[in-house]
Design an enzyme around this catalytic site. Structure first.
Site, PDB file in Angstrom:
ATOM      1  N   HIS A 158      -6.629  -4.929 -10.129  1.00  0.00           N
ATOM      2  CA  HIS A 158      -6.219  -6.009  -9.238  1.00  0.00           C
ATOM      3  C   HIS A 158      -6.251  -7.352  -9.952  1.00  0.00           C
ATOM      4  O   HIS A 158      -5.388  -8.201  -9.735  1.00  0.00           O
ATOM      5  CB  HIS A 158      -7.129  -6.076  -8.008  1.00  0.00           C
ATOM      6  N   GLU A 184       0.824  -1.213   0.000  1.00  0.00           N
ATOM      7  CA  GLU A 184       0.000   0.000   0.000  1.00  0.00           C
ATOM      8  C   GLU A 184       0.857   1.261   0.000  1.00  0.00           C
ATOM      9  O   GLU A 184       0.542   2.235  -0.680  1.00  0.00           O
ATOM     10  CB  GLU A 184      -0.954  -0.011   1.198  1.00  0.00           C
TER      11      GLU A 184
END
Length: 893
Positions: A476, A385
């Site tokens: 993703h 992240e």
């Protein structure tokens, strides 16, 4: 099922690699007679990459040297002083890279970065290469016609349509004008939409780009990137009871905070960790609430509550991320020593939030729950992240499609690289490629992991073909194709691969790069890093193994007929009845306003239905003979929303049905009768209006506290959703039918199960004989398909609304069949999880697949009988597709 990597023959011969390294790997400069290698980019005079340069060193500021070099004719840049704005200078030993952002008449060009690579020699700089994305053919007016305030409404309305809800809970902020680099350029408003995805109960923060000439919503890019007084050295306890060293800060009152001001000497930034105190995640996207406390303790060691909520994990992990990037020569996420901020212990509607994200300024972590530890407890998730922050401050890869999948893939790679280095894991180990494998309180690593960098996915075989409404076009779903290639390189070359990938990201990649561009960037960075020929061959073979090579997108099969090739309208939603369809589309370069087109569902000539105009058209509907649609128009009284109607045979010109200040959400048509839902700013809801021919329009729901939307008309009857807002009581949502001749209405009973829980309804669809809708009695997100007589009588369930029901994305119906698609589970990385079109008989029965295409099929319309038309995302392009009959059973790939 996970598959081992496939091995294919290398596409790059060793001799080519030896030639490629000749000018950069050896210590001796290239001979003057050796020309540089120039790779062109279609649609611009500026090359994608120029390598093998060895110019005389020049004294001066790196930016000035770079600009001086770019004045050469090979780049086609008219004015390097006004057309290029420097955004960064990356230094890696003696290597320097200047990154410019393109401006067109002072306006930022979306995704257009150009980079100049050089080597520092004392006070001088020798240019060795250049490339990226600079558009030399732009020719567009920079004066907007569509007003900024209305662009905010368009962005809000379109975002609401994508995530569910009416849009009243979404906020919008203008980011000003940008030039979208398509064709000769397209002027657009950038609008940031924030709020909550009510369908998935997730935070929403997305940039919507709206055509500044016509109001057409072009595309969207998500910002959420979803997994004594003074400094003291102390320890903390992680969620797994492990003691780790951390840096904290003692306040003047003697209390200790999770602030690390030691790594920057307290001059530029800090690592700081906040406690959300169990509040909802929606409050923590964007600006940090001022009342959010820093995690603190009465004693210097952080245990107990700080350990339970994952604060120690987040703080320690941020320190590991900082040190990792510092070893690679980077000062923090932004490269300038800026603060690294984490927020832990958020929830979602009072329940555990099993996710984490980077929102452009900070990290936000869910608190876990009974099945999961805090999301901050996995170092690979923390690294992943926070790497989004590195990407944002370097190539800033656009979070959409292939560039977005590269954004995620690079975050995958660095997240795992940080973990294996900090925790001493063998990168070639069986679980080293897993991401998030340690988050589960029970279960094996493979059962727990979000993704696997060793899943062996190959681009042409495994790329998930989303059209844009799902996962930002697969960011993703497709990340491990690219990250898998990078991880293969690391397994063979070791930690030196990390420097190469960061170098590619910082010095070669640009925002709109695709997989092929990414391959080119990594190979160029490897050459510039002076890797030997055998190591360069390892890099090339890794991309070959994962099928990342020029033209890979054109090897995907389909099983449909094409009605209209090249759908470029991002929000195109077809409709059909009888033998005809309607759909919106723009030009191939997106410069033309979206217009309504019509054709026969069996194929043939496609004709424009909406009149030539500078205005865009939206959301067309048809009864098979007529169509209605929405536009935004500039009138003498300012910008208005309009509803138009016209026969499909174009026997009469289009007629104006509605013009006003209120946004129109839905329309329906039968003959000369048009229904439309209009936003009432005074009440904050939608009213349903019906207009027959030239007669005055009638507000069907003028009562206070009643909102309405989603009309459907058939044989003189209208069905719609009615929402009762009871002051001091629950909201009640029902399907209502109305006889348009008599005005008689019937409310179907509101679904209610279990007791005191009033359910939701979605739809409805009226056919010649029946009424169909979706019902969610439990408000659990799972819906059953319902059918009743056209007047609402004798309702029955075609599929059950219980715990076995799916979460349906959409539904349409004819008297013959009901067509629907299921909302995907995007935690499963497989092409099969995209929405697939399924049919059941109108009276109930066995479900069958309409098409076996692997791409997204979410936007569809049912035609008479069992024929379906849909927007198809397969084969690396978007088409309007059709099948006359369901395909039936599809074999697994």
């Amino acid at each position: 099922m996970l598959r081992p990597p496939r091995t294919v023959a290398a596409a790059t011969p060793l001799a080519v690699l030896l030639s490629l390294t000749a000018t950069l790997v050896t210590a001796t400069p290239a001979h003057a007679a050796d020309p540089p290698a120039v790779e062109p980019r279609a649609g611009t005079d500026a090359p994608a990459l120029v390598s093998g340069l060895s110019e005389a060193p020049a004294v001066g500021d790196p930016v000035a040297v770079a600009r001086r070099h770019l004045r050469q004719g090979r780049y086609g840049i008219a004015d390097v002083n006004t057309d290029l704005v420097p955004v960064d200078v990356v230094r890696d030993g003696s290597d320097e890279t200047v990154r410019f952002e393109q401006r067109y008449q002072g306006i930022r060009v979306f995704g257009a970065n150009y980079l100049v690579q050089m080597t520092r020699e004392g006070d001088a700089h020798r240019v060795t290469g250049a490339g990226g994305r600079f558009l030399t053919e732009l020719d567009v007016s920079t004066t907007p016609k569509f007003p900024e305030r209305l662009a905010l409404d368009v962005a809000r309305s379109r975002a609401a349509a994508r995530v569910g809800g009416d849009g009243d809970a979404l906020t919008t902020t203008s980011g000003g004008l940008v030039v979208v680099p398509t064709g000769k350029g397209l002027l657009a408003w950038k609008v940031t939409v924030a709020g909550t995805d009510t369908r998935k109960h997730l935070p929403l923060l997305t940039d919507v780009y709206v055509n500044a000439g016509t109001g057409t919503p072009l595309f969207a890019s998500d910002r959420i990137r979803t997994a004594a007084e003074g400094p003291i050295a102390t320890t903390g306890t992680t969620v797994r009871d492990k003691t780790v060293p951390i840096n904290a800060y003692q306040r003047a009152d003697g209390r200790y905070e999770l602030r690390d001001r030691t790594r920057w000497d307290g001059t530029t930034g800090e690592i700081v960790t906040y406690d959300a105190q169990g509040r909802d995640v929606a409050r923590f996207q964007g600006t940090l609430p001022q009342d959010t406390p820093v995690v603190s303790s009465d004693v210097p060691t952080f245990t107990g509550g700080a350990a339970e909520i994952g604060a120690v994990d987040a703080h320690w992990g941020a320190g590991q991320v900082y040190e990792y990037y510092r070893r690679l020569g980077r000062d923090g996420l932004d490269g300038r020593g800026g603060s690294m901020v984490s927020v832990v212990n958020v929830t979602s509607y009072g329940q555990p939030y099993i996710n984490a994200f980077w929102d452009g300024t900070k990290m936000v972590y869910g608190g876990g729950g009974e099945q999961y530890y805090s999301l901050a407890s996995a170092l690979d998730v923390v690294g992943h992240e926070m790497t989004h922050g590195v990407v944002e401050h370097t190539a800033n890869l656009v979070y959409f499609g292939q560039s977005g999948a590269m954004n995620e893939g690079i975050a995958d790679y660095f997240g795992n690289a940080i973990q294996v280095e900090a925790e001493g894991i063998d990168p070639a180990g069986p679980d080293a490629g897993l991401l998030g494998e340690s988050l589960c309180r029970t279960g094996t690593p493979r059962q727990c992991a979000f993704r696997d960098l060793n899943d062996g996915r190959v681009a042409a075989d495994d790329y998930v073909d989303a059209t844009g409404r799902i996962d930002s076009a697969g960011v993703h779903l497709n990340s491990t194709i690219f990250s898998g290639a990078l991880w293969d390189i690391r397994e063979k070359l070791g930690a030196k691969a990390d420097k190469i990938v960061l170098k590619a990201l910082s010095e070669y990649m640009t925002p709109l790069d695709d997989f092929t561009d990414g391959r080119r960037a990594v190979l160029a960075a490897a050459v510039r890093s002076r890797l030997g020929a055998r190591d360069l061959l390892v890099v090339a073979r890794a991309f070959d193994t994962h099928g990342i090579r020029t033209g890979w997108e054109h090897r995907v099969a389909t099983d449909h007929d094409v009605l209209l090739r090249g759908i470029t309208d991002y929000y195109a939603q077809p409709d059909a009845a009888g033998e005809r369809y309607v759909v919106t589309n723009s030009s191939a370069d997106l410069t033309a306003p979206s217009a309504v087109y019509t054709g026969k569902v069996r194929g043939g000539k496609v004709e424009r239905l909406s009149a030539p105009s500078e205005l865009s058209s939206y959301d067309p509907v048809t009864d098979g003979r007529n169509a209605a649609w929405i536009t935004y128009a500039e009138t003498a009284d300012g910008w208005k929303t309009q509803v138009w109607a016209r026969p499909l045979d174009r026997s009469r010109p289009q007629r104006l049905v509605y013009e006003g200040d209120g946004d129109v959400l839905n329309t329906a048509i039968e003959g000369d009768t048009v229904a439309y839902s209009v936003w009432d700013s005074a009440t904050g809801g939608y009213d349903l209006w019906v207009r027959k021919g030239d007669a005055a329009p009638v507000n069907v729901t003028p009562q206070a506290g009643i909102y309405s939307r989603a009309p459907s008309i058939s044989k003189g009857r209208i069905a719609y959703i009615k929402l009762y807002l009871w002051e001091g009581g629950p909201r009640r949502m029902v399907i209502t039918t109305r006889d348009l001749a008599t005005g008689q209405e019937t409310d179907l009973p509101a679904p209610q199960s279990p007791p005191n829980v009033i359910g939701l309804v979605i739809g409805p669809v009226l056919t010649g004989t029946s009424l169909f809708w979706l019902q969610d009695a439990q408000q659990d997100g799972l819906q059953g398909i319902m059918r009743a007589n056209a007047d609402g009588g004798s309702p029955v369930a075609l599929t059950p609304d219980d715990a076995t029901a799916p979460e349906l994305l959409d539904m349409d119906a004819t008297d013959t069949a009901v067509t629907y698609s299921v909302y995907p589970d995007l935690t499963v990385v497989t092409n099969d999880t995209l929405p697939k079109i399924t049919q059941i008989p109108a009276k109930g029965g066995k479900a069958v697949r309409v098409t076996c295409n692997r791409g997204e099929q979410a936007q569809f319309a049912a035609v008479e009988g069992s024929r379906v038309i849909w927007i198809d995302g397969t084969a690396a392009r978007v088409d309007l597709a059709t099948r006359a009959h369901p395909r039936g059973i599809c074999r697994a790939a």
